[in-house]
Design a protein around this motif. Structure first.
Motif, PDB file in Angstrom:
ATOM      1  N   ASN A 103       0.817  -1.221   0.000  1.00  0.00           N
ATOM      2  CA  ASN A 103       0.000   0.000   0.000  1.00  0.00           C
ATOM      3  C   ASN A 103       0.850   1.270   0.000  1.00  0.00           C
ATOM      4  OD1 ASN A 103      -2.630   1.393   2.058  1.00  0.00           O
ATOM      5  ND2 ASN A 103      -2.468   1.258  -0.141  1.00  0.00           N
ATOM      6  N   LEU A 106       2.475   2.399   2.523  1.00  0.00           N
ATOM      7  CA  LEU A 106       2.467   3.061   3.835  1.00  0.00           C
ATOM      8  C   LEU A 106       3.836   2.936   4.490  1.00  0.00           C
ATOM      9  CD1 LEU A 106      -0.967   1.876   5.295  1.00  0.00           C
ATOM     10  CD2 LEU A 106      -0.371   4.195   4.595  1.00  0.00           C
ATOM     11  N   ARG A 138      -2.732   4.580  -4.259  1.00  0.00           N
ATOM     12  CA  ARG A 138      -3.760   4.212  -3.273  1.00  0.00           C
ATOM     13  C   ARG A 138      -5.163   4.249  -3.865  1.00  0.00           C
ATOM     14  NH1 ARG A 138      -0.274   7.470   1.020  1.00  0.00           N
ATOM     15  NH2 ARG A 138       1.189   5.774   1.455  1.00  0.00           N
ATOM     16  N   PHE A 154      -8.261  -2.419   7.962  1.00  0.00           N
ATOM     17  CA  PHE A 154      -7.357  -2.643   9.093  1.00  0.00           C
ATOM     18  C   PHE A 154      -8.006  -3.459  10.201  1.00  0.00           C
ATOM     19  CE2 PHE A 154      -6.216   1.241   6.963  1.00  0.00           C
ATOM     20  CZ  PHE A 154      -4.838   1.216   6.910  1.00  0.00           C
ATOM     21  N   ASN A 167     -10.473   1.579  12.177  1.00  0.00           N
ATOM     22  CA  ASN A 167      -9.978   2.937  11.924  1.00  0.00           C
ATOM     23  C   ASN A 167     -10.958   3.810  11.145  1.00  0.00           C
ATOM     24  OD1 ASN A 167      -7.762   1.902  13.117  1.00  0.00           O
ATOM     25  ND2 ASN A 167      -6.517   1.781  11.248  1.00  0.00           N
ATOM     26  N   PHE A 180     -13.440   7.059  10.776  1.00  0.00           N
ATOM     27  CA  PHE A 180     -13.302   8.433  11.284  1.00  0.00           C
ATOM     28  C   PHE A 180     -14.437   8.674  12.272  1.00  0.00           C
ATOM     29  CE2 PHE A 180     -11.795   8.729   6.720  1.00  0.00           C
ATOM     30  CZ  PHE A 180     -10.481   8.438   7.069  1.00  0.00           C
ATOM     31  N   HIS A 236     -15.739  11.078  13.841  1.00  0.00           N
ATOM     32  CA  HIS A 236     -16.605  12.257  13.804  1.00  0.00           C
ATOM     33  C   HIS A 236     -17.508  12.274  12.568  1.00  0.00           C
ATOM     34  CE1 HIS A 236     -13.169  13.084  11.357  1.00  0.00           C
ATOM     35  NE2 HIS A 236     -13.615  14.267  10.966  1.00  0.00           N
ATOM     36  N   ALA A 245     -13.556   9.734   0.895  1.00  0.00           N
ATOM     37  CA  ALA A 245     -12.424   9.609  -0.027  1.00  0.00           C
ATOM     38  C   ALA A 245     -12.841   9.845  -1.489  1.00  0.00           C
ATOM     39  CB  ALA A 245     -11.742   8.261   0.149  1.00  0.00           C
ATOM     40  N   ARG A 280     -16.082   1.453   2.877  1.00  0.00           N
ATOM     41  CA  ARG A 280     -15.278   2.655   2.661  1.00  0.00           C
ATOM     42  C   ARG A 280     -14.128   2.362   1.687  1.00  0.00           C
ATOM     43  NH1 ARG A 280     -12.144   5.431   7.679  1.00  0.00           N
ATOM     44  NH2 ARG A 280     -11.011   3.451   7.558  1.00  0.00           N
ATOM     45  N   MET A 301     -13.606   3.416  -3.198  1.00  0.00           N
ATOM     46  CA  MET A 301     -12.542   3.949  -4.055  1.00  0.00           C
ATOM     47  C   MET A 301     -12.442   3.167  -5.375  1.00  0.00           C
ATOM     48  SD  MET A 301     -11.129   6.543  -2.611  1.00  0.00           S
ATOM     49  CE  MET A 301      -9.467   6.778  -3.251  1.00  0.00           C
ATOM     50  N   THR A 308      -3.401   5.182  13.948  1.00  0.00           N
ATOM     51  CA  THR A 308      -4.047   4.253  13.020  1.00  0.00           C
ATOM     52  C   THR A 308      -5.142   4.954  12.215  1.00  0.00           C
ATOM     53  OG1 THR A 308      -5.471   3.582  14.839  1.00  0.00           O
ATOM     54  CG2 THR A 308      -3.580   2.192  14.389  1.00  0.00           C
ATOM     55  N   THR A 309      -5.819   5.926  12.841  1.00  0.00           N
ATOM     56  CA  THR A 309      -6.844   6.675  12.117  1.00  0.00           C
ATOM     57  C   THR A 309      -6.205   7.477  10.985  1.00  0.00           C
ATOM     58  OG1 THR A 309      -8.061   6.884  14.198  1.00  0.00           O
ATOM     59  CG2 THR A 309      -8.742   8.314  12.393  1.00  0.00           C
ATOM     60  N   GLU A 347      -3.384   6.724   9.551  1.00  0.00           N
ATOM     61  CA  GLU A 347      -2.912   5.753   8.570  1.00  0.00           C
ATOM     62  C   GLU A 347      -4.041   5.340   7.630  1.00  0.00           C
ATOM     63  OE1 GLU A 347      -1.577   1.864   9.989  1.00  0.00           O
ATOM     64  OE2 GLU A 347       0.348   2.293   9.060  1.00  0.00           O
ATOM     65  N   ALA A 348      -5.252   5.179   8.195  1.00  0.00           N
ATOM     66  CA  ALA A 348      -6.406   4.805   7.374  1.00  0.00           C
ATOM     67  C   ALA A 348      -6.670   5.891   6.325  1.00  0.00           C
ATOM     68  CB  ALA A 348      -7.630   4.609   8.259  1.00  0.00           C
ATOM     69  N   ALA A 349      -6.594   7.161   6.776  1.00  0.00           N
ATOM     70  CA  ALA A 349      -6.820   8.260   5.835  1.00  0.00           C
ATOM     71  C   ALA A 349      -5.756   8.246   4.739  1.00  0.00           C
ATOM     72  CB  ALA A 349      -6.793   9.588   6.584  1.00  0.00           C
ATOM     73  N   GLU A 350      -4.527   7.977   5.177  1.00  0.00           N
ATOM     74  CA  GLU A 350      -3.415   7.940   4.227  1.00  0.00           C
ATOM     75  C   GLU A 350      -3.653   6.843   3.190  1.00  0.00           C
ATOM     76  OE1 GLU A 350       1.341   7.634   4.716  1.00  0.00           O
ATOM     77  OE2 GLU A 350       0.219   7.923   6.578  1.00  0.00           O
ATOM     78  N   SER A 351      -4.094   5.676   3.649  1.00  0.00           N
ATOM     79  CA  SER A 351      -4.277   4.551   2.725  1.00  0.00           C
ATOM     80  C   SER A 351      -5.453   4.793   1.782  1.00  0.00           C
ATOM     81  CB  SER A 351      -4.453   3.250   3.497  1.00  0.00           C
ATOM     82  OG  SER A 351      -5.808   3.054   3.823  1.00  0.00           O
ATOM     83  N   LEU A 352      -6.353   5.719   2.182  1.00  0.00           N
ATOM     84  CA  LEU A 352      -7.469   6.052   1.288  1.00  0.00           C
ATOM     85  C   LEU A 352      -7.058   7.112   0.263  1.00  0.00           C
ATOM     86  CD1 LEU A 352     -10.434   6.085   3.806  1.00  0.00           C
ATOM     87  CD2 LEU A 352     -10.271   4.646   1.777  1.00  0.00           C
ATOM     88  N   ILE A 369      -9.611  15.279   8.969  1.00  0.00           N
ATOM     89  CA  ILE A 369      -9.693  14.228   9.977  1.00  0.00           C
ATOM     90  C   ILE A 369      -8.989  14.598  11.277  1.00  0.00           C
ATOM     91  CG2 ILE A 369      -8.977  11.849  10.506  1.00  0.00           C
ATOM     92  CD1 ILE A 369      -9.593  11.989   7.098  1.00  0.00           C
TER      93      ILE A 369
END
Lengths: 253, 267, 247
Positions: free
Chosen positions: A59, A61, A89, A96, A100, A102, A104, A114, A162, A166, C143-144, C146-151, C162
């Motif tokens: 990925n 990361l 990506r 995960f 994870n 969001f 809010h 996204a 989610r 994408m 981790t939150t 990281e999730a945004a990054e992976s999206l 975020i």
């Protein structure tokens, strides 16, 4: 030439001799694997064997130390800027262990974010697609719920929706049932099974051996940063060639 | 004006009282010891300040010297400041106080002032010459630096329509003036005169007629009738002969209407 | 209205309680203008200091060491010096360097005292806001992010969409305190003659010699003002509260 191309099509994901260290600890010691389009593969192995790290490397990361990772036309190890990584990506989505989401944003917003902000797609179209995805994972009724109001299994299914929003080429699943209660695992696995059956390319790191046997075309057993053995599930689970594989399977089965 | 005549009446009444009730006579003592001790300012140019040799000179030391000359005695000047000048007088450390002290009813309760007043100060503004201010009306709606708590602040804003910008102290107000944060700095005119005599402020002037006049008095210890009357007579002389106007000129003080009026009154 | 104003004059005549801000038109106008000035200083400085906090916390996470050093230097400078000294420094120190010459040869300041007050108050409170937001940012799970990054979210978009909304909710109680402090600190603008509440009130009590009355009025006005801010922030905090997140 032609005949050869049809018998061995170019793999969608190609991992070649990947090494990765965190400080002095080498967690991947030369891993190679190919995943064809539409294939579902599972990676099993003891904790700390580098399974999750491998997915993160694919990925983008986590940067790798040596070797190559190619996803479609992206040479992942060569992607340097944010911009280049974002392009990758869009093709590769990840789910995960800890969901994870969001916290809010509502379930629907989590799915929509996204595509709206990264892909810059029309909000109304994204909404229609997001609602369809929530329906697909069985959570149409929870569209307006916040993650804090959902069970772990429900949150994980939102996370899958989610990732799917994408429209990726490849889905990476990193021990997505490890943090869940046994009664909610079933729904999550059903969702993944459906995806695999529809022809989505899936790479799963999992401890669910029965599930791996059922959905995977190839199972990889990793230990100590290397792939010890790989093959079709029937072969790997029933007639493992290596002693280490046998020892591991006898513990978990 | 009403207040001023009240003071005159009160002073006259006190004079009558004092004539019958004098016991200590400092005037006689001064003559016998041959020295007149006067408290003046030493930090208030040009009214009382130190010359390069450390001698106190200025407008007020000149008046003190004239009084000594009239008495035929030597003069000794003692530097005083606002916070100790009245105490020094009461304790007998000085015979006379000529130290830019406003003659107010409150002070008259603890010391006596010679009649008439010898000088006074008003409120004026300090501004750049290039601002070409002509009258208080020119300041209407303009930013004028002030000192917080000054008695004239309200009147300047209410009557003359200035936009007051009040600072905690003189230094801040002067800095703000220099930075151009206000067109002028409204302050005691006699203090402005001193400020303008330093080269740092050579581009500035005090262009307007002073307003809100406060008379200054020469103070004596309470009950020193003879000394007070002697100073009073000398003061009348100063006004009559134009001595005050001459001293204004000598010390570079902008001629005041008040000094001119007093000259006209007594000549 | 006039009857009410008149009542305060009667109050003064009969009891000696002198509140010219009600019966004296000049003092009333001064006082109301002072109140507006305090409100303007507070609102503008709050907005600017929050903006500084948001940007500063973002820059603190920069990959460039130089950027992080500049932000830390800024925080150290404004956190370790008294706000009154900062206001003097800006107005008399920097202000004297920032002037042009007008047509008549006057120095014309480029920045007014009100603007300097807003600038120094914003930077002062902003330094604390950076720290407050940073604590909030650090409390957002890695981790939150990281999730945004992976999206496929960029670093900036991850921060804005975020990290910041979550950090904001975490930081709100500390932010409340700092903003309350900021409103109280606006009184320091008095020192550079900004006609805010304390300034006009001290002018009024100097002219009318009614220090006790005006002190009481001043205290009451600030009590109400800060009370209103606290109430508004509490409501907001409740409005943006997310189920299952934070306290």
């Amino acid at each position: 030439m032609n005949a050869e191309a049809t018998t061995t099509p170019r793999p969608l994901v190609s991992v070649r001799d990947v090494h990765k260290s965190f400080g002095h600890v080498e967690v991947l010691k030369g891993v190679s694997m190919d995943v064809q389009k539409g294939e579902a593969i599972c990676i099993i192995g003891p904790s700390g064997s580098g399974k999750s790290t491998l997915l993160r490397c694919i990925n983008g990361l986590v940067p790798i130390n040596s070797g190559t990772i190619r996803v479609r036309d992206f040479e992942v190890q060569n992607l340097k800027t944010d911009h280049e990584k974002i392009a990758l990506r869009k093709e590769v989505s990840m789910v995960f262990q800890q969901y994870n989401l969001f916290p809010h944003k509502t379930a629907l917003d989590n799915v929509m974010m996204a595509p709206v902000h990264v892909l810059r797609e029309n909000r109304d179209e994204v909404r229609t697609r997001a609602l369809a995805l929530l329906k697909k994972v069985g959570l149409a009724a929870k569209a307006d719920a916040y993650p804090g109001e959902l069970s772990g299994g429900q949150q994980q299914r939102v996370a899958i929706a989610r990732a799917l929003a994408m429209r990726p080429e490849v889905m990476l699943f990193d021990e997505i049932t490890a943090a869940l209660d046994p009664e909610t695992i079933k729904d999550v696995l059903a969702t993944v099974r459906e995806l695999a059956n529809e022809g989505m390319t899936c790479m799963l790191v999992t401890h669910e051996m029965r599930f791996a046997r059922e959905v995977a075309s190839t199972v990889y057993f990793t230990d100590g940063g290397v792939i010890v053995e790989s093959g079709p599930p029937a072969q790997l689970f029933d007639r493992p060639a290596k002693e280490r594989t046998r020892a591991f399977l006898s513990q978990v089965l | 004006m009403i207040k001023f005549s009240n003071i005159v009446v009160a002073g006259a009444a006190l004079a009558l009282l004092g004539a019958t009730a004098a016991h200590a006579d400092t005037l006689a003592d001064i003559k016998s010891k041959g020295t007149l001790v006067v408290g003046t300012k030493a930090d208030y140019r040009p009214f009382g300040y130190l010359d390069p040799s450390g001698k106190i000179i200025g407008f007020e030391p000149d008046l003190a010297a004239d009084l000594a000359k009239r008495l035929g005695v030597k003069l000794e000047l003692v530097a005083v400041v606002a916070s100790n000048r009245i105490q020094f007088l009461q304790q007998g450390k000085i015979d006379l106080m000529i130290a830019t002290a406003s003659d107010t009813p409150d002070r008259r309760k603890i010391i006596d002032f010679a009649e008439p007043n010898y000088y006074g100060s008003g409120t004026n503004v300090m501004a750049l010459k290039s601002a070409h201010l002509k009258s208080w009306a020119d300041l209407k709606g303009k930013k004028v630096c002030l000192i917080q708590g000054s008695f004239y602040n309200k009147e300047l804003q209410e009557k003359y329509g200035i936009e007051g910008v009040a600072f905690p102290g003189t230094a801040e107000a002067l800095a703000a003036l220099k930075n151009g944060n206000c067109v002028g700095f409204a302050y005691d005119d006699t203090a402005i005169i001193g400020q303008l005599q330093t080269p740092e402020w050579s581009a500035y002037e005090m262009p307007l007629d002073s307003i809100l006049f406060q008379p200054w008095g020469i103070g004596v210890k309470q009950g020193e009738t003879a000394l007070r009357d002697f100073v009073g007579k000398a003061t009348i002389d100063w006004h009559k002969t134009g001595e005050i106007i001459k001293l204004e000129k000598k010390w570079g003080i902008k001629p005041t209407k008040w000094a001119e009026e007093m000259h006209d009154k007594y000549k | 209205m006039d009857a009410i104003w008149h009542w305060f004059r009667v109050l003064y005549d009969t009891t000696g309680i002198n509140l010219p801000i009600f019966y004296d038109a000049f003092d009333r106008r001064r006082f109301v203008n002072g109140l507006w000035m305090t409100l303007a200083l507070s609102v503008i400085s709050i907005i600017a200091s929050v903006a500084i906090g948001v940007v500063g916390a973002w820059l603190q996470g920069s990959r460039l060491r130089m950027t992080r050093r500049v932000v830390n230097g800024y925080i150290q400078f404004f956190r370790n010096t008294p706000p009154l000294v900062q206001i003097y420094f800006f107005y008399f120190g920097i202000g004297s360097l920032l002037s042009t010459t007008g047509p008549t040869g006057h120095p014309v300041p480029l920045v007014s005292n009100v603007a300097w007050a807003i600038i120094s108050l914003s930077f002062f409170a902003g330094a604390f806001n950076v720290e407050i937001f940073r604590a909030g940012v650090e409390a957002v799970p890695k981790t939150t992010i990281e999730a945004a990054e992976s999206l496929g979210f960029s670093r900036l978009r991850t921060y804005l969409l975020i990290v910041l909304p979550l950090a904001f909710r975490i930081s709100l109680p500390a932010l409340n305190n700092n903003l309350v402090n900021l409103v109280k600190t606006t009184t320091l603008a008095y020192a550079i003659a900004v006609p805010e509440l304390l300034y006009v009130t001290s002018q009024i009590w100097s002219d009318n010699l009614n220090v006790p009355e005006m002190m009481n009025v001043l205290l009451l006005v600030y009590f109400v003002l800060v009370g209103a801010l606290v109430l508004a922030m509490d409501r907001w905090e409740r409005a943006i509260r997310v189920p299952g997140f934070g306290a």
